[in-house]
Design an enzyme around this catalytic site. Sequence first.
Site, short mmCIF file in Angstrom:
data_model
loop_
_atom_site.label_atom_id
_atom_site.label_comp_id
_atom_site.label_asym_id
_atom_site.label_seq_id
_atom_site.Cartn_x
_atom_site.Cartn_y
_atom_site.Cartn_z
CG ASN A 70 69.92 -34.21 -0.60
OD1 ASN A 70 70.43 -35.18 0.12
ND2 ASN A 70 69.14 -33.35 -0.02
CD GLU A 97 62.02 -31.87 -1.82
OE1 GLU A 97 61.76 -30.47 -2.09
OE2 GLU A 97 61.66 -32.55 -0.87
CB VAL A 98 65.44 -28.25 -6.57
CG1 VAL A 98 65.75 -27.02 -7.52
CG2 VAL A 98 64.29 -27.85 -5.64
CG HIS A 142 70.59 -28.42 1.64
ND1 HIS A 142 69.02 -27.96 1.84
CD2 HIS A 142 70.52 -29.17 0.52
CE1 HIS A 142 68.47 -28.67 1.12
NE2 HIS A 142 69.24 -29.18 0.17
CG ASP A 199 65.24 -24.62 2.24
OD1 ASP A 199 65.89 -25.31 1.44
OD2 ASP A 199 63.93 -24.62 2.27
CB ILE A 200 60.85 -21.70 0.71
CG1 ILE A 200 59.58 -20.93 0.59
CG2 ILE A 200 60.38 -23.34 0.53
CD1 ILE A 200 58.84 -20.79 -0.78
CG HIS A 249 70.32 -27.46 -4.18
ND1 HIS A 249 69.87 -28.18 -5.25
CD2 HIS A 249 69.82 -28.08 -2.96
CE1 HIS A 249 68.93 -28.99 -4.77
NE2 HIS A 249 68.90 -29.13 -3.50
P1 5GP Z 1 66.77 -31.00 -2.09
O1 5GP Z 1 66.04 -31.78 -1.59
O2 5GP Z 1 66.49 -30.95 -3.60
O3 5GP Z 1 68.27 -31.03 -1.71
O4 5GP Z 1 66.45 -29.52 -1.76
C1 5GP Z 1 65.67 -28.42 -2.30
C2 5GP Z 1 65.60 -27.58 -1.37
O5 5GP Z 1 64.86 -26.45 -1.82
C3 5GP Z 1 64.35 -27.88 -0.04
O6 5GP Z 1 65.03 -27.77 1.16
C4 5GP Z 1 63.20 -26.74 -0.15
O7 5GP Z 1 62.49 -26.51 0.91
C5 5GP Z 1 64.03 -25.87 -1.02
N1 5GP Z 1 63.02 -25.02 -1.86
C6 5GP Z 1 62.21 -25.72 -2.83
N2 5GP Z 1 61.40 -24.78 -3.47
C7 5GP Z 1 61.76 -23.55 -2.99
C8 5GP Z 1 61.64 -22.31 -3.37
O8 5GP Z 1 60.88 -21.98 -4.18
N3 5GP Z 1 62.19 -21.03 -2.77
C9 5GP Z 1 63.07 -21.45 -1.98
N4 5GP Z 1 64.00 -20.34 -1.36
N5 5GP Z 1 63.52 -22.89 -1.37
C10 5GP Z 1 62.88 -23.62 -2.05
#
Ligand code: 5GP
Length: 125
Positions: free
Chosen positions: A97, A105-106, A112, A39-40, A110
């Site tokens: 999520n 968010e994405v 985690h 994760d970034i 996915h």
């Molecule tokens: P969500 O909130 O959708 O469950 O988690 C999305 C995750 O993707 C977040 O923890 C965020 O830090 C990670 N993320 C967002 N953009 C990028 C990216 O460009 N590269 C990587 N490696 N992680 C990302």
Amino acid sequence: MPVSGLPPYDTQNIFARILRGEIPAKKVYEDNFAFAFHDINPQAPTHVLVIPKGPYCSFADFSAQATDAEIGGFFRTVGKIAKDLGLEASGYRLLANMGEHSGQEVPHFHVHLFAGRPLGRMIPG
Ligand code: 5GP
């Protein structure tokens, strides 16, 4: 086909672009079913994201639309990654999520994978 009532898969989402190699990522593991990368913005000493290779917006979409082979292969791979990273002894947390209230968010399904310190309560508050 997206799940009824959910938006269609966005082929320009950030994880789709990572899968296509258009955006760099720190790869952890890859096979036919999954791609794993750091994760970034890590929330724990180990914070790995594992994504299926297919175009699924969310867990709802994946669980409804993916084949048994994709679902089985994906979750076996998640377990293998955790094992190969040496996380089983101390333990780890899986989190997915889905949708607005979860804060997803994405829009590419996915999981985690968090580890490396005591992780506290599942849901703060
Ligand atoms: P969500 O909130 O959708 O469950 O988690 C999305 C995750 O993707 C977040 O923890 C965020 O830090 C990670 N993320 C967002 N953009 C990028 C990216 O460009 N590269 C990587 N490696 N992680 C990302």
